[in-house]
Design a protein around this motif. Sequence first.
Motif, PDB file in Angstrom:
ATOM      1  N   ASP A 317      11.035 -78.800  44.676  1.00 24.26           N
ATOM      2  CA  ASP A 317      12.276 -79.442  44.237  1.00 24.26           C
ATOM      3  C   ASP A 317      13.026 -78.640  43.173  1.00 24.26           C
ATOM      4  O   ASP A 317      14.225 -78.820  42.994  1.00 24.26           O
ATOM      5  CB  ASP A 317      11.963 -80.842  43.705  1.00 24.26           C
ATOM      6  N   LYS A 318      12.333 -77.735  42.499  1.00 18.41           N
ATOM      7  CA  LYS A 318      13.002 -76.956  41.441  1.00 18.41           C
ATOM      8  C   LYS A 318      13.789 -75.773  41.991  1.00 18.41           C
ATOM      9  O   LYS A 318      14.508 -75.102  41.249  1.00 18.41           O
ATOM     10  CB  LYS A 318      11.984 -76.470  40.419  1.00 18.41           C
ATOM     11  N   PHE A 319      13.651 -75.522  43.314  1.00 18.59           N
ATOM     12  CA  PHE A 319      14.314 -74.366  43.903  1.00 18.59           C
ATOM     13  C   PHE A 319      15.578 -74.772  44.651  1.00 18.59           C
ATOM     14  O   PHE A 319      15.609 -75.783  45.357  1.00 18.59           O
ATOM     15  CB  PHE A 319      13.368 -73.640  44.870  1.00 18.59           C
ATOM     16  N   SER A 320      16.603 -73.949  44.511  1.00 19.17           N
ATOM     17  CA  SER A 320      17.861 -74.217  45.195  1.00 19.17           C
ATOM     18  C   SER A 320      17.731 -73.996  46.703  1.00 19.17           C
ATOM     19  O   SER A 320      18.501 -74.559  47.484  1.00 19.17           O
ATOM     20  CB  SER A 320      18.964 -73.309  44.640  1.00 19.17           C
ATOM     21  N   ASN A 321      16.787 -73.164  47.109  1.00 21.90           N
ATOM     22  CA  ASN A 321      16.545 -72.905  48.531  1.00 21.90           C
ATOM     23  C   ASN A 321      15.251 -73.568  48.993  1.00 21.90           C
ATOM     24  O   ASN A 321      14.504 -73.035  49.822  1.00 21.90           O
ATOM     25  CB  ASN A 321      16.504 -71.406  48.821  1.00 21.90           C
ATOM     26  N   GLY A 322      14.975 -74.750  48.458  1.00 22.04           N
ATOM     27  CA  GLY A 322      13.752 -75.473  48.796  1.00 22.04           C
ATOM     28  C   GLY A 322      13.612 -75.781  50.275  1.00 22.04           C
ATOM     29  O   GLY A 322      12.500 -75.884  50.796  1.00 22.04           O
ATOM     30  N   SER A 323      14.746 -75.926  50.981  1.00 24.98           N
ATOM     31  CA  SER A 323      14.671 -76.237  52.419  1.00 24.98           C
ATOM     32  C   SER A 323      13.988 -75.120  53.198  1.00 24.98           C
ATOM     33  O   SER A 323      13.368 -75.366  54.239  1.00 24.98           O
ATOM     34  CB  SER A 323      16.073 -76.491  52.971  1.00 24.98           C
ATOM     35  N   ALA A 324      14.096 -73.893  52.685  1.00 24.10           N
ATOM     36  CA  ALA A 324      13.427 -72.766  53.356  1.00 24.10           C
ATOM     37  C   ALA A 324      11.920 -72.909  53.282  1.00 24.10           C
ATOM     38  O   ALA A 324      11.194 -72.464  54.182  1.00 24.10           O
ATOM     39  CB  ALA A 324      13.868 -71.446  52.715  1.00 24.10           C
ATOM     40  N   ILE A 325      11.434 -73.546  52.220  1.00 20.17           N
ATOM     41  CA  ILE A 325       9.998 -73.780  52.060  1.00 20.17           C
ATOM     42  C   ILE A 325       9.563 -74.956  52.917  1.00 20.17           C
ATOM     43  O   ILE A 325       8.567 -74.886  53.645  1.00 20.17           O
ATOM     44  CB  ILE A 325       9.658 -74.033  50.581  1.00 20.17           C
ATOM     45  N   VAL A 326      10.320 -76.054  52.847  1.00 21.11           N
ATOM     46  CA  VAL A 326       9.977 -77.261  53.605  1.00 21.11           C
ATOM     47  C   VAL A 326       9.989 -76.992  55.104  1.00 21.11           C
ATOM     48  O   VAL A 326       9.199 -77.570  55.856  1.00 21.11           O
ATOM     49  CB  VAL A 326      10.954 -78.403  53.257  1.00 21.11           C
ATOM     50  N   ASN A 327      10.866 -76.087  55.545  1.00 18.33           N
ATOM     51  CA  ASN A 327      11.000 -75.808  56.978  1.00 18.33           C
ATOM     52  C   ASN A 327      10.435 -74.441  57.367  1.00 18.33           C
ATOM     53  O   ASN A 327      10.759 -73.911  58.440  1.00 18.33           O
ATOM     54  CB  ASN A 327      12.468 -75.881  57.386  1.00 18.33           C
ATOM     55  N   ARG A 328       9.564 -73.887  56.524  1.00 23.34           N
ATOM     56  CA  ARG A 328       8.981 -72.573  56.829  1.00 23.34           C
ATOM     57  C   ARG A 328       8.141 -72.662  58.105  1.00 23.34           C
ATOM     58  O   ARG A 328       7.389 -73.594  58.323  1.00 23.34           O
ATOM     59  CB  ARG A 328       8.100 -72.097  55.675  1.00 23.34           C
ATOM     60  N   ARG A 329       8.254 -71.651  58.950  1.00 20.63           N
ATOM     61  CA  ARG A 329       7.565 -71.648  60.241  1.00 20.63           C
ATOM     62  C   ARG A 329       6.343 -70.738  60.224  1.00 20.63           C
ATOM     63  O   ARG A 329       6.341 -69.708  59.527  1.00 20.63           O
ATOM     64  CB  ARG A 329       8.523 -71.203  61.351  1.00 20.63           C
ATOM     65  N   ASN A 330       5.313 -71.117  61.006  1.00 17.72           N
ATOM     66  CA  ASN A 330       4.142 -70.269  61.130  1.00 17.72           C
ATOM     67  C   ASN A 330       4.280 -69.370  62.350  1.00 17.72           C
ATOM     68  O   ASN A 330       5.359 -69.253  62.942  1.00 17.72           O
ATOM     69  CB  ASN A 330       2.859 -71.115  61.177  1.00 17.72           C
ATOM     70  N   LEU A 331       3.173 -68.756  62.736  1.00 16.14           N
ATOM     71  CA  LEU A 331       3.199 -67.798  63.845  1.00 16.14           C
ATOM     72  C   LEU A 331       3.727 -68.409  65.128  1.00 16.14           C
ATOM     73  O   LEU A 331       4.354 -67.739  65.951  1.00 16.14           O
ATOM     74  CB  LEU A 331       1.775 -67.246  64.059  1.00 16.14           C
ATOM     75  N   TYR A 332       3.450 -69.707  65.324  1.00 13.76           N
ATOM     76  CA  TYR A 332       3.872 -70.380  66.550  1.00 13.76           C
ATOM     77  C   TYR A 332       5.193 -71.143  66.364  1.00 13.76           C
ATOM     78  O   TYR A 332       5.550 -71.982  67.191  1.00 13.76           O
ATOM     79  CB  TYR A 332       2.771 -71.333  67.013  1.00 13.76           C
ATOM     80  N   GLN A 333       5.871 -70.848  65.257  1.00 19.63           N
ATOM     81  CA  GLN A 333       7.157 -71.469  64.948  1.00 19.63           C
ATOM     82  C   GLN A 333       7.034 -72.948  64.640  1.00 19.63           C
ATOM     83  O   GLN A 333       8.015 -73.684  64.725  1.00 19.63           O
ATOM     84  CB  GLN A 333       8.175 -71.232  66.080  1.00 19.63           C
ATOM     85  N   TRP A 334       5.844 -73.395  64.269  1.00 17.42           N
ATOM     86  CA  TRP A 334       5.661 -74.772  63.816  1.00 17.42           C
ATOM     87  C   TRP A 334       6.077 -74.883  62.360  1.00 17.42           C
ATOM     88  O   TRP A 334       5.708 -74.046  61.531  1.00 17.42           O
ATOM     89  CB  TRP A 334       4.197 -75.192  63.961  1.00 17.42           C
ATOM     90  N   THR A 335       6.825 -75.914  62.043  1.00 18.07           N
ATOM     91  CA  THR A 335       7.125 -76.239  60.651  1.00 18.07           C
ATOM     92  C   THR A 335       6.032 -77.172  60.131  1.00 18.07           C
ATOM     93  O   THR A 335       5.232 -77.704  60.921  1.00 18.07           O
ATOM     94  CB  THR A 335       8.488 -76.945  60.547  1.00 18.07           C
ATOM     95  N   PRO A 336       5.964 -77.429  58.814  1.00 19.39           N
ATOM     96  CA  PRO A 336       5.009 -78.421  58.310  1.00 19.39           C
ATOM     97  C   PRO A 336       5.156 -79.777  59.000  1.00 19.39           C
ATOM     98  O   PRO A 336       4.158 -80.470  59.236  1.00 19.39           O
ATOM     99  CB  PRO A 336       5.355 -78.510  56.823  1.00 19.39           C
ATOM    100  N   LEU A 337       6.410 -80.137  59.372  1.00 21.00           N
ATOM    101  CA  LEU A 337       6.636 -81.421  60.047  1.00 21.00           C
ATOM    102  C   LEU A 337       6.000 -81.424  61.438  1.00 21.00           C
ATOM    103  O   LEU A 337       5.437 -82.440  61.871  1.00 21.00           O
ATOM    104  CB  LEU A 337       8.134 -81.708  60.135  1.00 21.00           C
ATOM    105  N   HIS A 338       6.069 -80.309  62.156  1.00 18.89           N
ATOM    106  CA  HIS A 338       5.388 -80.200  63.448  1.00 18.89           C
ATOM    107  C   HIS A 338       3.896 -80.489  63.279  1.00 18.89           C
ATOM    108  O   HIS A 338       3.293 -81.237  64.056  1.00 18.89           O
ATOM    109  CB  HIS A 338       5.544 -78.779  64.022  1.00 18.89           C
ATOM    110  N   ARG A 339       3.293 -79.857  62.278  1.00 18.51           N
ATOM    111  CA  ARG A 339       1.842 -79.937  62.104  1.00 18.51           C
ATOM    112  C   ARG A 339       1.402 -81.344  61.686  1.00 18.51           C
ATOM    113  O   ARG A 339       0.389 -81.858  62.159  1.00 18.51           O
ATOM    114  CB  ARG A 339       1.380 -78.911  61.069  1.00 18.51           C
ATOM    115  N   ALA A 340       2.171 -81.970  60.798  1.00 11.97           N
ATOM    116  CA  ALA A 340       1.844 -83.336  60.383  1.00 11.97           C
ATOM    117  C   ALA A 340       2.008 -84.305  61.547  1.00 11.97           C
ATOM    118  O   ALA A 340       1.184 -85.203  61.760  1.00 11.97           O
ATOM    119  CB  ALA A 340       2.723 -83.752  59.209  1.00 11.97           C
TER     120      ALA A 340
END
Length: 392
Positions: A317-340
């Motif tokens: 929350d302290k970062f102006s580009n926090g969405s890049a962290i929340v939506n960061r993708r892994n090798l298979y292009q899964w975001t944290p939301l995909h995995r949860a």
Amino acid sequence: MGTEQLVEFLSHKIPCWNDDCSAIIRSQHVAGDVFFENSKEDWMHYGFILVYALRLTKLQNIILSGQSAGASGGGIPVDGDDEDGIDAFLTHDWGKGDENNGRDNHAEVAAVNTALKQRGIRTWFDQDRMEGVITKQMQQGIDRAATVVTFITKRYMSKVDGDNEKDNCQREFLYAQLTKPEAMIAVPMHQDCSHPGLWKGPVLFTLGSKLAAANVVDGVNSANFKAQMDALASEIRRVMKLVASQKSTNPRTPSAQQAPSVPALNPQASRSPASAREPPLKVEATSDEVNSLGKSLSNAAFNGQAAEVERLLQSVDKFSNGSAIVNRRNLYQWTPLHRAAYNGHSDVVKQLMQAGADINAKDDDGHTPLNEAESGKNNNWQECVRLLKGGR
């Protein structure tokens, strides 16, 4: 929940709980207090911290007594290693045969050690350090190391989580956990421990939110071993750089001579009400911060660690580009939301959606988090579907 109810609850839920832990709970209890304000998840988290704080204190006493007994048995530089430091301390078990999936773990880690040296990584490997007082060698090696690479097997996890406080795997892991947890790197060795969902005890507690950048699941003679070693060497250098940058901004680091303190009894005591906090000044996260926090968030989401997800989102929350962290993708292009969503962790899905996670993000197969929840059918998947459909 009263004091004795809390003691009984934790003693049944926390591995290695003992009378010392119960005594601390009772000593901090004030007559008339009750403990209904915090969730059972909070108390479980507190219980684990308390157990490992006490075990780390005992471990430190063992190490320091070993130093006193063998003060003359100093470390011996090996293979060009110098006193300025080493890049990676390698901690592993020596299991082989039936107790280790038919493989010789020490021989395989020795091959990793050789591969890392070929890539310019200065290592501490126990086979090279069997001179003098072993506990002192271990302690000095971890103190000097920029990173601690943990080679995870089921046997290693059992040794670390066992009752033998003189076990060297346990000593190494818990001392590293005490002095430099941010510098620890996980390397799964077998398929049955290939991801945090298969880990347990202190290994899960400390490394569960860290993505394994490399593994030796297929063995040291596999076609992908070279690529895995390239990835591991890169990860060691990345963590070294990250830890160095953290030290430059916060020069106060944990001392190896400083015993861990027992945590405050109220696991939420350090949390201030949201209304009392001033809005933080937004700064832009570096690429290293995006990758590091993104990996941790992804793994915590996959494992359904709601409290850890909350903590990480507070950092984001302290970062102006926090969405890049929340939506960061892994090798298979899964975001944290995909995995949860795939694992049916509806509470985490809700947290991520509230933090701005993209519900329409697609992976390599074109699947959205909703598709993953419907295909996984794990845990509370139907609630995940309801949440994700409601967010459209």
